[in-house]
Design a protein around this motif. Structure first.
Motif, PDB file in Angstrom:
ATOM      1  N   GLU A   1      63.181 -28.653  -0.696  1.00 42.32           N
ATOM      2  CA  GLU A   1      62.404 -27.918  -1.693  1.00 42.32           C
ATOM      3  C   GLU A   1      61.811 -26.666  -1.038  1.00 42.32           C
ATOM      4  O   GLU A   1      61.679 -26.587   0.178  1.00 42.32           O
ATOM      5  CB  GLU A   1      61.237 -28.779  -2.240  1.00 42.32           C
ATOM      6  N   THR A   2      61.448 -25.692  -1.846  1.00 44.15           N
ATOM      7  CA  THR A   2      60.801 -24.493  -1.331  1.00 44.15           C
ATOM      8  C   THR A   2      59.405 -24.865  -0.844  1.00 44.15           C
ATOM      9  O   THR A   2      58.606 -25.418  -1.596  1.00 44.15           O
ATOM     10  CB  THR A   2      60.691 -23.410  -2.427  1.00 44.15           C
ATOM     11  N   ALA A   3      59.125 -24.577   0.405  1.00 41.52           N
ATOM     12  CA  ALA A   3      57.796 -24.855   0.961  1.00 41.52           C
ATOM     13  C   ALA A   3      56.814 -23.824   0.432  1.00 41.52           C
ATOM     14  O   ALA A   3      57.032 -22.621   0.552  1.00 41.52           O
ATOM     15  CB  ALA A   3      57.837 -24.809   2.482  1.00 41.52           C
ATOM     16  N   GLU A   4      55.746 -24.307  -0.191  1.00 39.44           N
ATOM     17  CA  GLU A   4      54.720 -23.429  -0.722  1.00 39.44           C
ATOM     18  C   GLU A   4      53.349 -23.930  -0.309  1.00 39.44           C
ATOM     19  O   GLU A   4      53.162 -25.119  -0.064  1.00 39.44           O
ATOM     20  CB  GLU A   4      54.770 -23.388  -2.255  1.00 39.44           C
ATOM     21  N   GLY A   5      52.420 -23.015  -0.255  1.00 39.60           N
ATOM     22  CA  GLY A   5      51.018 -23.347  -0.083  1.00 39.60           C
ATOM     23  C   GLY A   5      50.267 -22.683  -1.209  1.00 39.60           C
ATOM     24  O   GLY A   5      50.688 -21.639  -1.718  1.00 39.60           O
ATOM     25  N   ALA A   6      49.181 -23.282  -1.637  1.00 39.74           N
ATOM     26  CA  ALA A   6      48.378 -22.705  -2.712  1.00 39.74           C
ATOM     27  C   ALA A   6      46.915 -22.973  -2.453  1.00 39.74           C
ATOM     28  O   ALA A   6      46.555 -23.926  -1.757  1.00 39.74           O
ATOM     29  CB  ALA A   6      48.787 -23.285  -4.072  1.00 39.74           C
TER      30      ALA A   6
ATOM     31  N   THR B   1      53.243 -28.028  -0.980  1.00 40.53           N
ATOM     32  CA  THR B   1      54.327 -28.722  -1.666  1.00 40.53           C
ATOM     33  C   THR B   1      54.500 -30.116  -1.074  1.00 40.53           C
ATOM     34  O   THR B   1      54.449 -30.294   0.144  1.00 40.53           O
ATOM     35  CB  THR B   1      55.657 -27.958  -1.470  1.00 40.53           C
ATOM     36  N   VAL B   2      54.704 -31.099  -1.950  1.00 40.58           N
ATOM     37  CA  VAL B   2      55.029 -32.459  -1.508  1.00 40.58           C
ATOM     38  C   VAL B   2      56.323 -32.844  -2.221  1.00 40.58           C
ATOM     39  O   VAL B   2      56.340 -33.007  -3.442  1.00 40.58           O
ATOM     40  CB  VAL B   2      53.912 -33.467  -1.848  1.00 40.58           C
ATOM     41  N   GLY B   3      57.390 -32.924  -1.456  1.00 40.09           N
ATOM     42  CA  GLY B   3      58.694 -33.249  -2.029  1.00 40.09           C
ATOM     43  C   GLY B   3      58.958 -34.740  -2.036  1.00 40.09           C
ATOM     44  O   GLY B   3      58.107 -35.553  -1.649  1.00 40.09           O
TER      45      GLY B   3
ATOM     46  N   THR C   1      55.888 -32.359  -6.086  1.00 44.31           N
ATOM     47  CA  THR C   1      54.666 -31.733  -6.601  1.00 44.31           C
ATOM     48  C   THR C   1      54.537 -30.361  -5.972  1.00 44.31           C
ATOM     49  O   THR C   1      54.574 -30.228  -4.744  1.00 44.31           O
ATOM     50  CB  THR C   1      53.431 -32.593  -6.249  1.00 44.31           C
ATOM     51  N   SER C   2      54.381 -29.350  -6.810  1.00 40.55           N
ATOM     52  CA  SER C   2      54.234 -27.993  -6.282  1.00 40.55           C
ATOM     53  C   SER C   2      52.853 -27.826  -5.664  1.00 40.55           C
ATOM     54  O   SER C   2      51.911 -28.571  -5.967  1.00 40.55           O
ATOM     55  CB  SER C   2      54.418 -26.969  -7.393  1.00 40.55           C
ATOM     56  N   ALA C   3      52.727 -26.835  -4.819  1.00 35.25           N
ATOM     57  CA  ALA C   3      51.463 -26.563  -4.148  1.00 35.25           C
ATOM     58  C   ALA C   3      50.368 -26.189  -5.151  1.00 35.25           C
ATOM     59  O   ALA C   3      49.234 -26.671  -5.038  1.00 35.25           O
ATOM     60  CB  ALA C   3      51.650 -25.446  -3.125  1.00 35.25           C
TER      61      ALA C   3
ATOM     62  N   ASP D   1      55.732 -23.800 -15.229  1.00 33.27           N
ATOM     63  CA  ASP D   1      55.054 -25.083 -15.395  1.00 33.27           C
ATOM     64  C   ASP D   1      53.787 -25.139 -14.553  1.00 33.27           C
ATOM     65  O   ASP D   1      52.768 -25.684 -14.971  1.00 33.27           O
ATOM     66  CB  ASP D   1      55.975 -26.244 -15.026  1.00 33.27           C
ATOM     67  N   ASP D   2      53.851 -24.563 -13.357  1.00 34.01           N
ATOM     68  CA  ASP D   2      52.671 -24.527 -12.487  1.00 34.01           C
ATOM     69  C   ASP D   2      51.572 -23.671 -13.109  1.00 34.01           C
ATOM     70  O   ASP D   2      50.398 -24.038 -13.091  1.00 34.01           O
ATOM     71  CB  ASP D   2      53.040 -23.980 -11.115  1.00 34.01           C
ATOM     72  N   LEU D   3      51.962 -22.526 -13.653  1.00 33.53           N
ATOM     73  CA  LEU D   3      50.988 -21.650 -14.313  1.00 33.53           C
ATOM     74  C   LEU D   3      50.384 -22.336 -15.533  1.00 33.53           C
ATOM     75  O   LEU D   3      49.192 -22.181 -15.819  1.00 33.53           O
ATOM     76  CB  LEU D   3      51.643 -20.332 -14.715  1.00 33.53           C
TER      77      LEU D   3
END
Length: 168
Positions: A76-81, A95-97, A106-108, A139-141
């Motif tokens: 998955e694309t690694a993201e931080g938020a 991100t937790v794949g 789960t996205s960041a 979906d995250d937004l």
């Protein structure tokens, strides 16, 4: 790109309305601007010109640090938020794949919003996502928009440079 859509204010970097806001919006920030539908609301995506306000730059730093802790076993694309609530508290997540069930990833941004909501936050001032992706997922937004309109979401690359500002 032309003036903003009716009823959708243009926002300057840092969240303050600029003299270039509203009807007749033009100038160097007019390079491009995109209005998209998110859930039942509207999002406005525009480039970030110049420096972010100090509090928004802090969100990018927190998101960048969180990205280093992403768990992406299935590529998955690694993201931080990071998100900031209206009391000034910040929450960061990555991100937790899921190796065998990618639909459970789960996205960041969702993880940061969930952490904030679980701590009692119900309104947000701003959010930042650090990713190689070209845009923040709709979906995250939508998860963030559930808590109210007008929240700017800064998207930065892995280098920490903010590229776009999406206002919900």
């Amino acid at each position: 790109a032309g003036p903003p859509a009716a009823g959708v204010p243009a926002m300057a970097a840092g969240g303050a309305r600029s003299a270039a806001s509203g009807p007749g919006w033009s100038g160097r920030r007019a390079r491009w601007r995109e209005v998209l539908e998110v859930g039942e609301g509207t999002e406005v995506v525009e480039p970030v010109d110049g420096e972010l306000a100090a509090e928004d730059a802090k969100l990018v730093v927190l998101a960048r640090s969180a990205r280093l802790r992403a768990y992406t076993p299935a590529g998955e694309t690694a993201e931080g938020a990071a998100v900031r609530d209206t009391d000034g508290r910040t929450y960061a997540a990555a991100t937790v794949g899921h190796r065998s069930r990618p639909e459970l990833a789960t996205s960041a941004l969702r993880a940061a919003v969930v952490a904030a909501a679980a701590s009692g936050a119900r309104r947000f001032e701003a959010a930042a996502v650090v990713s190689e992706a070209a845009e923040v997922g709709k979906d995250d937004l939508a998860v963030l928009a559930e808590f109210g309109p007008g929240v700017p979401v800064f998207l930065a690359g892995p280098d920490g440079v903010a590229r776009t500002r999406t206002t919900l």
